[in-house]
Write a protein that holds these residues in place. Sequence first.
Motif, PDB file in Angstrom:
ATOM      1  N   CYS A  24       0.873  -1.240   0.092  1.00  6.06           N
ATOM      2  CA  CYS A  24       0.015   0.027   0.139  1.00  6.06           C
ATOM      3  C   CYS A  24       0.778   1.165   0.093  1.00  6.06           C
ATOM      4  CB  CYS A  24      -0.862   0.138   1.159  1.00  6.06           C
ATOM      5  SG  CYS A  24      -0.095   0.330   2.885  1.00  6.06           S
ATOM      6  N   THR A  25       0.217   2.311  -0.269  1.00  2.00           N
ATOM      7  CA  THR A  25       1.058   3.593  -0.322  1.00  2.00           C
ATOM      8  C   THR A  25       1.134   4.086   1.018  1.00  2.00           C
ATOM      9  OG1 THR A  25      -0.834   4.947  -0.856  1.00  2.00           O
ATOM     10  CG2 THR A  25       0.206   4.098  -2.990  1.00  2.00           C
ATOM     11  N   PRO A  26       2.241   5.086   1.095  1.00  2.00           N
ATOM     12  CA  PRO A  26       2.266   5.903   2.564  1.00  2.00           C
ATOM     13  C   PRO A  26       1.021   6.547   2.761  1.00  2.00           C
ATOM     14  CG  PRO A  26       4.161   6.028   1.219  1.00  2.00           C
ATOM     15  CD  PRO A  26       3.191   5.263   0.514  1.00  2.00           C
ATOM     16  N   ALA A  27       0.286   6.924   1.838  1.00  2.00           N
ATOM     17  CA  ALA A  27      -0.854   7.934   1.827  1.00  2.00           C
ATOM     18  C   ALA A  27      -2.176   6.943   2.367  1.00  2.00           C
ATOM     19  CB  ALA A  27      -1.368   8.656   0.679  1.00  2.00           C
ATOM     20  N   GLU A  28      -2.169   5.890   1.957  1.00  2.00           N
ATOM     21  CA  GLU A  28      -3.072   4.466   2.227  1.00  2.00           C
ATOM     22  C   GLU A  28      -2.914   4.226   3.609  1.00  2.00           C
ATOM     23  OE1 GLU A  28      -4.068   2.562  -2.250  1.00  2.00           O
ATOM     24  OE2 GLU A  28      -2.549   1.847  -0.961  1.00  2.00           O
ATOM     25  N   HIS A  29      -1.994   4.075   3.809  1.00  2.00           N
ATOM     26  CA  HIS A  29      -1.319   3.424   5.353  1.00  2.00           C
ATOM     27  C   HIS A  29      -1.936   4.894   6.373  1.00  2.00           C
ATOM     28  CE1 HIS A  29       1.557   2.929   8.774  1.00  2.00           C
ATOM     29  NE2 HIS A  29       0.811   1.928   8.986  1.00  2.00           N
ATOM     30  N   THR A  30      -1.597   5.972   6.127  1.00  2.00           N
ATOM     31  CA  THR A  30      -1.869   7.036   6.836  1.00  2.00           C
ATOM     32  C   THR A  30      -3.383   7.090   7.201  1.00  2.00           C
ATOM     33  OG1 THR A  30       0.071   8.190   6.361  1.00  2.00           O
ATOM     34  CG2 THR A  30      -1.863   9.614   7.373  1.00  2.00           C
ATOM     35  N   LEU A  31      -4.063   7.040   5.958  1.00  2.13           N
ATOM     36  CA  LEU A  31      -5.787   6.962   6.144  1.00  2.13           C
ATOM     37  C   LEU A  31      -6.040   5.975   6.843  1.00  2.13           C
ATOM     38  CD1 LEU A  31      -7.950   8.444   4.725  1.00  2.13           C
ATOM     39  CD2 LEU A  31      -7.997   6.984   2.714  1.00  2.13           C
ATOM     40  N   PHE A  32      -5.503   4.793   6.714  1.00  2.00           N
ATOM     41  CA  PHE A  32      -6.042   3.475   7.411  1.00  2.00           C
ATOM     42  C   PHE A  32      -5.852   3.903   9.010  1.00  2.00           C
ATOM     43  CE2 PHE A  32      -4.643  -0.092   9.913  1.00  2.00           C
ATOM     44  CZ  PHE A  32      -5.722  -0.961   9.651  1.00  2.00           C
ATOM     45  N   LEU A  33      -4.714   4.352   9.324  1.00  3.21           N
ATOM     46  CA  LEU A  33      -4.490   4.577  10.870  1.00  3.21           C
ATOM     47  C   LEU A  33      -5.561   5.775  11.231  1.00  3.21           C
ATOM     48  CD1 LEU A  33      -0.616   4.867  10.971  1.00  3.21           C
ATOM     49  CD2 LEU A  33      -2.291   2.876  11.755  1.00  3.21           C
ATOM     50  N   ARG A  34      -5.871   6.488  10.349  1.00  2.00           N
ATOM     51  CA  ARG A  34      -7.040   7.759  10.792  1.00  2.00           C
ATOM     52  C   ARG A  34      -8.354   6.933  10.770  1.00  2.00           C
ATOM     53  NH1 ARG A  34      -5.587  11.391   7.379  1.00  2.00           N
ATOM     54  NH2 ARG A  34      -7.369  11.262   6.126  1.00  2.00           N
ATOM     55  N   GLN A  35      -8.647   6.400   9.954  1.00  2.00           N
ATOM     56  CA  GLN A  35     -10.316   5.953   9.776  1.00  2.00           C
ATOM     57  C   GLN A  35     -10.244   4.643  10.445  1.00  2.00           C
ATOM     58  OE1 GLN A  35     -10.565   4.869   5.431  1.00  2.00           O
ATOM     59  NE2 GLN A  35     -11.241   7.039   5.000  1.00  2.00           N
ATOM     60  N   THR A  36      -9.610   3.734  10.810  1.00  2.00           N
ATOM     61  CA  THR A  36      -9.691   2.565  11.743  1.00  2.00           C
ATOM     62  C   THR A  36     -10.499   2.917  12.867  1.00  2.00           C
ATOM     63  OG1 THR A  36      -8.221   1.305  10.443  1.00  2.00           O
ATOM     64  CG2 THR A  36      -8.654   0.365  12.652  1.00  2.00           C
ATOM     65  N   PRO A  37     -10.233   3.617  13.924  1.00  2.00           N
ATOM     66  CA  PRO A  37     -10.684   3.879  14.956  1.00  2.00           C
ATOM     67  C   PRO A  37     -12.140   4.388  14.675  1.00  2.00           C
ATOM     68  CG  PRO A  37      -8.571   4.927  15.135  1.00  2.00           C
ATOM     69  CD  PRO A  37      -8.809   4.563  13.757  1.00  2.00           C
ATOM     70  N   ILE A  38     -12.321   5.058  13.752  1.00  2.00           N
ATOM     71  CA  ILE A  38     -13.789   5.641  13.384  1.00  2.00           C
ATOM     72  C   ILE A  38     -14.445   4.328  13.121  1.00  2.00           C
ATOM     73  CG2 ILE A  38     -15.078   6.868  12.160  1.00  2.00           C
ATOM     74  CD1 ILE A  38     -12.683   8.761  11.724  1.00  2.00           C
ATOM     75  N   PHE A  39     -14.005   3.411  12.006  1.00  5.32           N
ATOM     76  CA  PHE A  39     -14.654   2.343  11.456  1.00  5.32           C
ATOM     77  C   PHE A  39     -15.160   1.372  12.884  1.00  5.32           C
ATOM     78  CE2 PHE A  39     -14.129  -2.025  10.035  1.00  5.32           C
ATOM     79  CZ  PHE A  39     -15.370  -2.255   9.447  1.00  5.32           C
ATOM     80  N   GLU A  40     -14.206   1.336  13.775  1.00  2.00           N
ATOM     81  CA  GLU A  40     -14.506   0.259  14.888  1.00  2.00           C
ATOM     82  C   GLU A  40     -15.414   1.288  15.731  1.00  2.00           C
ATOM     83  OE1 GLU A  40     -10.215  -2.227  14.716  1.00  2.00           O
ATOM     84  OE2 GLU A  40     -10.753  -0.749  16.309  1.00  2.00           O
ATOM     85  N   GLN A  41     -15.243   2.306  15.883  1.00  2.00           N
ATOM     86  CA  GLN A  41     -16.336   2.917  16.784  1.00  2.00           C
ATOM     87  C   GLN A  41     -17.888   2.869  16.014  1.00  2.00           C
ATOM     88  OE1 GLN A  41     -15.881   4.295  19.735  1.00  2.00           O
ATOM     89  NE2 GLN A  41     -17.985   4.596  19.963  1.00  2.00           N
ATOM     90  N   MET A  42     -17.930   2.635  14.701  1.00  2.00           N
ATOM     91  CA  MET A  42     -19.091   2.659  14.125  1.00  2.00           C
ATOM     92  C   MET A  42     -19.799   1.217  14.526  1.00  2.00           C
ATOM     93  SD  MET A  42     -18.535   4.482  10.531  1.00  2.00           S
ATOM     94  CE  MET A  42     -19.829   3.795   9.800  1.00  2.00           C
ATOM     95  N   LEU A  43     -18.982   0.222  14.337  1.00  2.68           N
ATOM     96  CA  LEU A  43     -19.416  -1.083  15.014  1.00  2.68           C
ATOM     97  C   LEU A  43     -19.787  -1.231  16.180  1.00  2.68           C
ATOM     98  CD1 LEU A  43     -16.470  -3.259  13.144  1.00  2.68           C
ATOM     99  CD2 LEU A  43     -18.607  -2.731  12.125  1.00  2.68           C
ATOM    100  N   ILE A  44     -18.796  -0.631  17.224  1.00  5.14           N
ATOM    101  CA  ILE A  44     -19.336  -0.807  18.409  1.00  5.14           C
ATOM    102  C   ILE A  44     -20.561  -0.179  18.586  1.00  5.14           C
ATOM    103  CG2 ILE A  44     -18.502  -0.352  20.914  1.00  5.14           C
ATOM    104  CD1 ILE A  44     -15.605  -0.580  19.559  1.00  5.14           C
ATOM    105  N   GLU A  45     -20.892   0.962  18.369  1.00  6.02           N
ATOM    106  CA  GLU A  45     -22.110   1.837  18.593  1.00  6.02           C
ATOM    107  C   GLU A  45     -23.189   0.973  17.908  1.00  6.02           C
ATOM    108  OE1 GLU A  45     -21.307   5.844  17.000  1.00  6.02           O
ATOM    109  OE2 GLU A  45     -20.105   6.429  18.646  1.00  6.02           O
ATOM    110  N   ASP A  46     -23.032   0.422  16.805  1.00  2.00           N
ATOM    111  CA  ASP A  46     -24.198  -0.494  16.358  1.00  2.00           C
ATOM    112  C   ASP A  46     -24.528  -1.803  17.072  1.00  2.00           C
ATOM    113  OD1 ASP A  46     -26.078  -0.417  14.024  1.00  2.00           O
ATOM    114  OD2 ASP A  46     -25.308  -2.023  13.508  1.00  2.00           O
TER     115      ASP A  46
END
Length: 282
Positions: free
Chosen positions: A122-144
Amino acid sequence: MGKKAGKTKTDKIDADIYEAELFRLQTELVKLQEWVRETGARVVIIFEGRDAAGKGGTIKRITEYLSPRIARIAALPAPSNREQGQWYYQRYIAHLPAKGEIVLFDRSWYNRAGVEQVMGFCTPAEHTLFLRQTPIFEQMLIEDGVLLRKYWFSVSDDEQLRRFRSRLKDPVRQWKLSPMDLESVYRWEDYSRAKDQMMVHTDTPTSPWYIVESDIKKHARLNMMAHLLSTIDYEEVELPKVKLPKRVVSVDYHRPPRELSTYVDDHVTTLIGDKEEVPTGD
């Protein structure tokens, strides 16, 4: 403040104690399964860690007595060309549990934080985006309402290398050793840095990482299973009483001659000898 004491060697658990506790925990996992089925809970368990850290063996023991219709293992292969063009989490979302299901991810979306980042998939930009989005993604799962548990299996470099060497000599486990696994030996520090960076961004109060010391596989299995059960407030569900009916003997049915059917060769008799006649059935 004094120097922190080094880690002392742990005595290995006796085999009989291990088997007894393993079965006790597996019995509790069956109770958890029935509670999940009864309540409609959704459970996601993520298994991550270095190659040969013992994730697969632990998953095998967890699911040994569970129904595959309720507890599923998601071990995704490398993404296809089409999947590479999707939103990164999309193919993992397809494997999330519905009500009354448990999904065990044998590696997960965290591939992007580990092997993809270290090996340049993956590109450095994709990796950085992953680190930023993953806590949000998991928070959505938990809230559901999803019960999300994340386990990192930690193994020392010496023990990992010992297990790799063992696989090289084992004809039934050689398939577990790939060129990618060997790369992890040479890139040990790169994987360590990637893991540390991943933890900084994704080890959150609502979605924490739990570290499993796995240099001793049996200890790791028991520790992880006991911890998992302790984190879910499940209750024993009363199962319906099952009573076997009396067998009805029909006088009108006559079994067709055995000669009309094709039976599997009795391979076992070549091993133990034809000592006694074994009863046959349908």
